[in-house]
Design a protein around this motif. Structure first.
Motif, PDB file in Angstrom:
ATOM      1  N   CYS A 210      -8.097  43.908 152.446  1.00 13.75           N
ATOM      2  CA  CYS A 210      -7.098  44.472 151.545  1.00 13.75           C
ATOM      3  C   CYS A 210      -5.818  44.745 152.350  1.00 13.75           C
ATOM      4  O   CYS A 210      -5.860  45.435 153.372  1.00 13.75           O
ATOM      5  CB  CYS A 210      -7.636  45.773 150.945  1.00 13.75           C
ATOM      6  SG  CYS A 210      -6.371  46.709 150.061  1.00 13.75           S
TER       7      CYS A 210
ATOM      8  N   SER B  61      -8.049  41.752 143.864  1.00 21.22           N
ATOM      9  CA  SER B  61      -6.824  41.377 143.163  1.00 21.22           C
ATOM     10  C   SER B  61      -5.847  40.800 144.184  1.00 21.22           C
ATOM     11  O   SER B  61      -6.062  40.915 145.390  1.00 21.22           O
ATOM     12  CB  SER B  61      -6.199  42.599 142.493  1.00 21.22           C
ATOM     13  OG  SER B  61      -7.046  43.067 141.473  1.00 21.22           O
ATOM     14  N   PHE B  62      -4.783  40.209 143.655  1.00 21.26           N
ATOM     15  CA  PHE B  62      -3.767  39.664 144.533  1.00 21.26           C
ATOM     16  C   PHE B  62      -2.417  40.258 144.159  1.00 21.26           C
ATOM     17  O   PHE B  62      -2.084  40.380 142.978  1.00 21.26           O
ATOM     18  CB  PHE B  62      -3.702  38.136 144.406  1.00 21.26           C
ATOM     19  CG  PHE B  62      -2.860  37.494 145.478  1.00 21.26           C
ATOM     20  CD1 PHE B  62      -3.399  37.173 146.707  1.00 21.26           C
ATOM     21  CD2 PHE B  62      -1.508  37.232 145.249  1.00 21.26           C
ATOM     22  CE1 PHE B  62      -2.615  36.591 147.705  1.00 21.26           C
ATOM     23  CE2 PHE B  62      -0.724  36.651 146.240  1.00 21.26           C
ATOM     24  CZ  PHE B  62      -1.283  36.333 147.475  1.00 21.26           C
ATOM     25  N   SER B  63      -1.662  40.653 145.151  1.00 20.63           N
ATOM     26  CA  SER B  63      -0.330  41.190 144.909  1.00 20.63           C
ATOM     27  C   SER B  63       0.698  40.330 145.634  1.00 20.63           C
ATOM     28  O   SER B  63       0.675  40.232 146.861  1.00 20.63           O
ATOM     29  CB  SER B  63      -0.239  42.634 145.407  1.00 20.63           C
ATOM     30  OG  SER B  63       1.131  43.019 145.453  1.00 20.63           O
TER      31      SER B  63
ATOM     32  N   SER C 295       3.962  40.864 145.798  1.00 21.95           N
ATOM     33  CA  SER C 295       4.942  41.662 146.548  1.00 21.95           C
ATOM     34  C   SER C 295       4.330  42.282 147.803  1.00 21.95           C
ATOM     35  O   SER C 295       5.012  42.435 148.816  1.00 21.95           O
ATOM     36  CB  SER C 295       5.555  42.739 145.652  1.00 21.95           C
ATOM     37  OG  SER C 295       4.544  43.567 145.139  1.00 21.95           O
ATOM     38  N   SER C 296       3.027  42.619 147.753  1.00 22.63           N
ATOM     39  CA  SER C 296       2.378  43.164 148.954  1.00 22.63           C
ATOM     40  C   SER C 296       1.966  42.059 149.912  1.00 22.63           C
ATOM     41  O   SER C 296       1.599  42.325 151.053  1.00 22.63           O
ATOM     42  CB  SER C 296       1.143  43.983 148.583  1.00 22.63           C
ATOM     43  OG  SER C 296       1.497  45.031 147.724  1.00 22.63           O
TER      44      SER C 296
ATOM     45  N   THR D   2      -4.315  40.077 149.318  1.00 25.78           N
ATOM     46  CA  THR D   2      -5.364  40.628 148.459  1.00 25.78           C
ATOM     47  C   THR D   2      -5.395  42.158 148.519  1.00 25.78           C
ATOM     48  O   THR D   2      -5.081  42.761 149.551  1.00 25.78           O
ATOM     49  CB  THR D   2      -6.755  40.095 148.882  1.00 25.78           C
ATOM     50  OG1 THR D   2      -6.870  40.182 150.306  1.00 25.78           O
ATOM     51  CG2 THR D   2      -6.932  38.661 148.459  1.00 25.78           C
ATOM     52  N   LEU D   3      -5.784  42.748 147.394  1.00 30.91           N
ATOM     53  CA  LEU D   3      -5.930  44.199 147.303  1.00 30.91           C
ATOM     54  C   LEU D   3      -7.345  44.526 146.841  1.00 30.91           C
ATOM     55  O   LEU D   3      -7.912  43.816 146.008  1.00 30.91           O
ATOM     56  CB  LEU D   3      -4.934  44.786 146.282  1.00 30.91           C
ATOM     57  CG  LEU D   3      -3.437  44.724 146.589  1.00 30.91           C
ATOM     58  CD1 LEU D   3      -2.653  45.323 145.413  1.00 30.91           C
ATOM     59  CD2 LEU D   3      -3.104  45.465 147.885  1.00 30.91           C
TER      60      LEU D   3
ATOM     61  N   ALA E 115      -5.427  48.142 143.970  1.00 26.50           N
ATOM     62  CA  ALA E 115      -4.868  47.326 142.882  1.00 26.50           C
ATOM     63  C   ALA E 115      -4.382  48.190 141.717  1.00 26.50           C
ATOM     64  O   ALA E 115      -3.394  47.855 141.076  1.00 26.50           O
ATOM     65  CB  ALA E 115      -5.899  46.308 142.405  1.00 26.50           C
TER      66      ALA E 115
ATOM     67  N   ASP F  90      -0.835  49.058 141.867  1.00 26.46           N
ATOM     68  CA  ASP F  90       0.144  47.967 141.807  1.00 26.46           C
ATOM     69  C   ASP F  90       0.007  47.244 140.467  1.00 26.46           C
ATOM     70  O   ASP F  90      -0.822  46.349 140.313  1.00 26.46           O
ATOM     71  CB  ASP F  90      -0.104  46.989 142.972  1.00 26.46           C
ATOM     72  CG  ASP F  90       0.947  45.880 143.033  1.00 26.46           C
ATOM     73  OD1 ASP F  90       1.642  45.642 142.012  1.00 26.46           O
ATOM     74  OD2 ASP F  90       1.058  45.239 144.089  1.00 26.46           O
TER      75      ASP F  90
ATOM     76  N   LYS G 140       1.548  45.032 139.038  1.00 24.05           N
ATOM     77  CA  LYS G 140       1.806  43.593 138.973  1.00 24.05           C
ATOM     78  C   LYS G 140       0.731  42.764 139.672  1.00 24.05           C
ATOM     79  O   LYS G 140       0.810  41.540 139.696  1.00 24.05           O
ATOM     80  CB  LYS G 140       3.176  43.273 139.586  1.00 24.05           C
ATOM     81  CG  LYS G 140       4.319  43.624 138.644  1.00 24.05           C
ATOM     82  CD  LYS G 140       5.635  43.085 139.169  1.00 24.05           C
ATOM     83  CE  LYS G 140       6.760  43.356 138.176  1.00 24.05           C
ATOM     84  NZ  LYS G 140       8.081  43.174 138.793  1.00 24.05           N
ATOM     85  N   SER G 141      -0.254  43.423 140.263  1.00 24.05           N
ATOM     86  CA  SER G 141      -1.335  42.656 140.894  1.00 24.05           C
ATOM     87  C   SER G 141      -2.219  42.058 139.798  1.00 24.05           C
ATOM     88  O   SER G 141      -2.239  42.536 138.672  1.00 24.05           O
ATOM     89  CB  SER G 141      -2.151  43.561 141.822  1.00 24.05           C
ATOM     90  OG  SER G 141      -2.819  44.555 141.065  1.00 24.05           O
TER      91      SER G 141
END
Ligand SMILES: [Zn+2]
Length: 253
Positions: free
Chosen positions: A155, A167-169, A171-172, A175-176, A181, A184, A186-187
């Motif tokens: 993460c 999840s995937f972000s 902007s970060s 993976t989160l 997640a 965020d 938008k993830s």
């Protein structure tokens, strides 16, 4: 300063007056350069077919002090990638590769990893490998060369290892875990298959990536993810990819 030698892939060419071209070339030694190639439209045999876009060339050129345009005196094709020119989908992807490099790279800023990713992707595209998979490999290897690889080992929010419910972000940058997640909005969920594909590409040399298979579902997911990732982190505007979308809608690709 004497003549400079370089290997480079032609990104763009323009006609200049009657007999000359301006070439924009991504070279291994100097990064992106721009130069005038004089006398190129003469049917002299030494120039024939030697300066098509996305061909790999051997160049001889002189740096010029008063202008950003170098003087190219020799441009000889070493690799032409003929199969990629004969099929419209492959041709579109080859154009996408050079366009992305052109957008991302500044002049006189060499990066051998970018050069390698470009040339190896063009070779893969000419080898009969799936053009879509080649494009994803190109994007991931390019991001790696830029130091912008998506973080998918753990993460990126808290460093926790988690293999399920990730999840995937964009902007970060990776993976989160489920805990990060929720913070965020938008993830979005990412499948284990896609995480695995990215990990395998990242941990493989380019030569071995051609064997990495990908399911249709992962293919669709990774395409969307990388598009969003490149747009956010590299801020590209690519007409070529719009064209690919257009072909897909028309059922041609
Ligand atoms: Zn976390």
């Amino acid at each position: 300063m004497g003549a400079q030698k370089a290997h480079g892939v032609i990104l763009r060419k323009y006609l200049l007056r009657e007999t000359s071209y301006i070439l924009v070339v991504y070279t291994r030694e100097f990064g992106k350069i721009k130069g005038v190639l004089k006398g190129a439209r003469n049917p002299a045999p030494q120039f024939a077919g030697n300066f098509e876009i996305f061909s790999l060339c051997q160049l001889l050129f002189y740096r010029r002090k008063k202008t950003s345009l170098d003087l190219i005196t020799q441009c000889e094709a070493l690799e032409f990638y003929l199969p990629a020119r004969k099929q419209i989908e492959r041709l579109t992807y080859a154009n996408y590769f050079i366009e992305l490099i052109d957008i991302i790279c500044n002049e006189n800023d060499p990066n051998r990893a970018i050069f390698g990713a470009l040339v190896k992707s063009l070779r893969l595209l000419s080898s009969g490998a799936s053009p879509k998979r080649t494009a994803r490999i190109f994007e991931l290897k390019l991001l790696e060369a830029l130091g912008l690889s998506p973080g998918v080992q753990e993460c990126v929010g808290c460093g926790r290892k988690s293999e399920t419910g990730m999840s995937f972000s964009v902007s970060s940058g990776g993976t989160l875990c489920s805990g990060c997640a929720v913070k965020d909005p938008k993830s979005f969920p990412i499948s284990a298959g896609t995480v695995n594909f990215i990990r395998r590409i990242q941990s493989s040399s380019f030569e071995r990536t051609g064997h990495i298979k990908v399911s249709r579902e992962v293919g669709v997911e990774i395409e969307k993810l990388l598009k969003a990732f490149l747009e956010f982190h590299v801020n590209r505007q690519s007409r070529s990819m719009d064209f690919v979308k257009h072909l897909e809608k028309a059922g041609m690709a």
